[in-house]
Design a protein around this motif. Structure first.
Motif, short mmCIF file in Angstrom:
data_model
loop_
_atom_site.label_atom_id
_atom_site.label_comp_id
_atom_site.label_asym_id
_atom_site.label_seq_id
_atom_site.Cartn_x
_atom_site.Cartn_y
_atom_site.Cartn_z
N LEU A 245 0.92 -1.47 -0.26
CA LEU A 245 0.02 0.00 -0.19
C LEU A 245 0.91 1.67 -0.48
O LEU A 245 0.58 2.41 -0.69
CB LEU A 245 -0.92 0.38 1.46
CG LEU A 245 -1.87 -1.35 1.41
CD1 LEU A 245 -2.92 -1.10 2.80
CD2 LEU A 245 -2.80 -0.91 -0.23
N ARG A 249 -0.19 3.35 -2.66
CA ARG A 249 -1.33 4.81 -2.80
C ARG A 249 -0.80 5.76 -3.44
O ARG A 249 -1.81 6.61 -3.82
CB ARG A 249 -0.67 5.26 -1.46
CG ARG A 249 -1.91 4.25 -0.49
CD ARG A 249 -1.87 4.19 1.14
NE ARG A 249 -2.56 3.80 1.30
CZ ARG A 249 -2.13 3.28 3.10
NH1 ARG A 249 -1.01 3.81 3.50
NH2 ARG A 249 -2.82 2.93 4.10
N ALA A 324 1.21 8.35 1.57
CA ALA A 324 -0.10 8.30 1.74
C ALA A 324 -0.10 10.52 1.65
O ALA A 324 -1.54 10.51 1.65
CB ALA A 324 -0.55 8.59 3.69
N LYS A 327 -1.68 10.51 -1.71
CA LYS A 327 -2.85 9.96 -2.40
C LYS A 327 -3.76 10.89 -1.12
O LYS A 327 -4.78 11.56 -1.99
CB LYS A 327 -2.74 8.70 -1.46
CG LYS A 327 -4.12 7.59 -2.08
CD LYS A 327 -5.06 7.94 -1.01
CE LYS A 327 -7.06 6.91 -1.25
NZ LYS A 327 -7.63 7.30 0.00
N CYS A 328 -3.63 11.66 -0.12
CA CYS A 328 -4.23 12.01 0.33
C CYS A 328 -4.54 13.46 -0.59
O CYS A 328 -5.88 13.87 -0.38
CB CYS A 328 -4.40 12.37 2.20
SG CYS A 328 -5.02 13.22 2.58
N GLU A 370 -8.12 1.88 -0.61
CA GLU A 370 -6.56 2.14 -0.45
C GLU A 370 -6.03 2.68 1.13
O GLU A 370 -5.04 3.33 1.04
CB GLU A 370 -5.79 2.21 -1.63
CG GLU A 370 -6.12 1.18 -2.67
CD GLU A 370 -5.10 1.11 -3.48
OE1 GLU A 370 -3.64 1.09 -3.00
OE2 GLU A 370 -4.35 0.62 -4.86
N ASN A 373 -8.71 9.00 3.35
CA ASN A 373 -8.21 10.14 4.23
C ASN A 373 -7.50 10.06 5.45
O ASN A 373 -6.70 10.78 5.90
CB ASN A 373 -8.24 11.00 2.71
CG ASN A 373 -7.95 11.68 1.15
OD1 ASN A 373 -7.57 9.85 1.13
ND2 ASN A 373 -8.57 11.96 0.92
N GLN A 376 -5.07 7.95 5.89
CA GLN A 376 -3.63 8.31 5.78
C GLN A 376 -3.22 9.11 6.49
O GLN A 376 -1.95 9.72 6.67
CB GLN A 376 -4.20 9.21 3.69
CG GLN A 376 -4.57 8.63 3.15
CD GLN A 376 -3.99 7.24 2.60
OE1 GLN A 376 -2.95 6.57 2.74
NE2 GLN A 376 -4.91 6.03 2.42
#
Length: 386
Positions: A245, A249, A324, A327-328, A370, A373, A376
């Motif tokens: 991940l 991500r 993280a 992605k967030c 995944e 948030n 994350q």
């Protein structure tokens, strides 16, 4: 003297050539079917075939297994450019990476060769089985269990929210192999094949967005898994899953950037044509400020994703934070940009005559899967606090 670290912020000529090639395929072979794929909630077979034909189906697979060996940034560019026209279709290369990356990170050479070779050839797709009904963010609480049977294993239980379930031939599945073992160190990873006896699928979920990508439960009823399908060491499954991940991500960040870019493109085209009060609405400062903010946040998100992709390629120690964060941030930006894009089209944006409403619906999932948030932010905070 040139500092090589600054290459993080500049894509190579090869990367930009790749972008052009993917964009051509996406606009010619994928975009024409995107609305119908969404409306009928059908798998984008045209995109599948176009991606296989152009070697964009699973570009991350190393050359030694017949793949093109695309680096992490190149893979992100493929996903971004496909998502720009059809988010459902972008999940084909994205989930092929998600499902197969545990093998790349931890499997034996035999397992890699057996499963990555047909993936690279476009003969089989890969999905990832981690979440369960009662084990979403809390993955360590999973109930799916693999019981030893001589050298083999018997798999029982279920997995939820599995992308491209039923389409994929192979599934990396996480299961508890030591019920009395230490939490987080009692889970192992296995490859399950679609044809395995006792392995079935639930009904397709009825979703807000990404309707062309089937999401189903996986059901395991005494499924016999040969011992040579273990991925990595016994008990290392959750560690492998979390490492996976960290890398994938970044690809969801790329998907979010692609959706946002598609929405911005659509909004720009519209405001340049639409007239009110005797002039194009693009000439109004209020509209210009909205567009400027959309483009600014989108470019910030893209840079975060690309930096995280570079860190993924190098397997930097701070990848957990950057994956993280990318992605967030990118998914939050995708929601803001698609919402504003719909607003810029006014009533037209709220209709299916334009793709903006689809992009708004598709963007939402990037804030959820995944790892939500909120999760994350937990990942980032843990990295900050050591």
């Amino acid at each position: 003297m040139t500092n090589p670290d600054f290459d993080l912020f500049r894509t190579s000529e090869d990367h930009e050539a790749l972008r052009g090639a993917v964009r051509a395929v996406a606009e010619d072979k994928i975009a024409p079917f995107a609305a119908e794929v969404d409306e009928k909630a059908r798998y984008p077979q045209e995109a599948h075939e176009a991606l296989v034909a152009s070697d964009f189906f699973a570009p991350h697979v190393p050359e030694e297994y017949g793949g093109v060996g695309a680096d992490a940034l190149a893979t992100c560019i493929v996903i971004e450019e496909v998502a720009r026209v059809c988010a459902s279709s972008s999940l084909i290369p994205a989930v092929n990476k998600l499902g197969s990356l545990p093998l790349i990170l931890a499997a034996s050479d035999d397992v890699k060769k057996r499963y990555l070779t047909p993936l690279a050839a476009g003969e089989a797709a890969f999905s990832y089985g981690l979440s369960e009904r009662e084990a979403g963010s809390d993955t360590a609480s999973m109930k799916c269990r693999a019981t030893p049977d001589g050298d083999d294993w018997i798999l029982n239980g279920q997995k939820s929210w599995i992308t491209n379930a039923g389409v994929s031939e192979y599934y990396t599945v996480l299961a508890v192999t030591d019920p009395d073992g230490k939490r987080g160190s009692n889970v192992s990873a296995f490859v399950v094949e679609k044809s395995d006896a006792g392995f079935t699928f639930g009904e397709k979920e009825r979703k807000l967005g990404i309707k062309g990508s089937p999401t189903r439960e996986l059901h395991f009823d005494h499924v016999k898994i040969p011992g040579d399908r273990l991925v990595g060491a016994l008990g290392d499954g959750l560690k492998i899953a979390l490492r996976t991940l960290d890398h994938t991500r970044v690809t969801i960040g790329a998907q979010a950037v692609g959706i946002a870019q598609g929405a911005l493109d659509g909004a720009l085209a519209y405001v340049k044509e639409r007239k009110q009060f005797g002039k194009h609405i693009a000439d109004f400062q209020g509209i210009q400020f909205m567009l400027a903010d959309m483009a600014m946040e989108l470019e910030a998100a893209r840079q975060m994703v690309y930096v995280a992709a570079a860190k993924s390629e190098r397997q930097d120690k701070d990848l957990s934070f950057f994956g993280a964060a990318a992605k967030c941030y990118a998914s939050d930006v995708a929601m803001r940009v698609t919402t504003d894009a719909v607003q810029l089209l006014g009533g037209a944006g709220y209709t299916q005559d334009f793709p903006l409403e689809r992009m708004l619906r598709d963007a939402k999932i990037t804030q959820i899967y995944e790892g939500t948030n909120q999760v994350q932010r937990i990942v980032m905070a843990r990295q900050l606090l050591g």
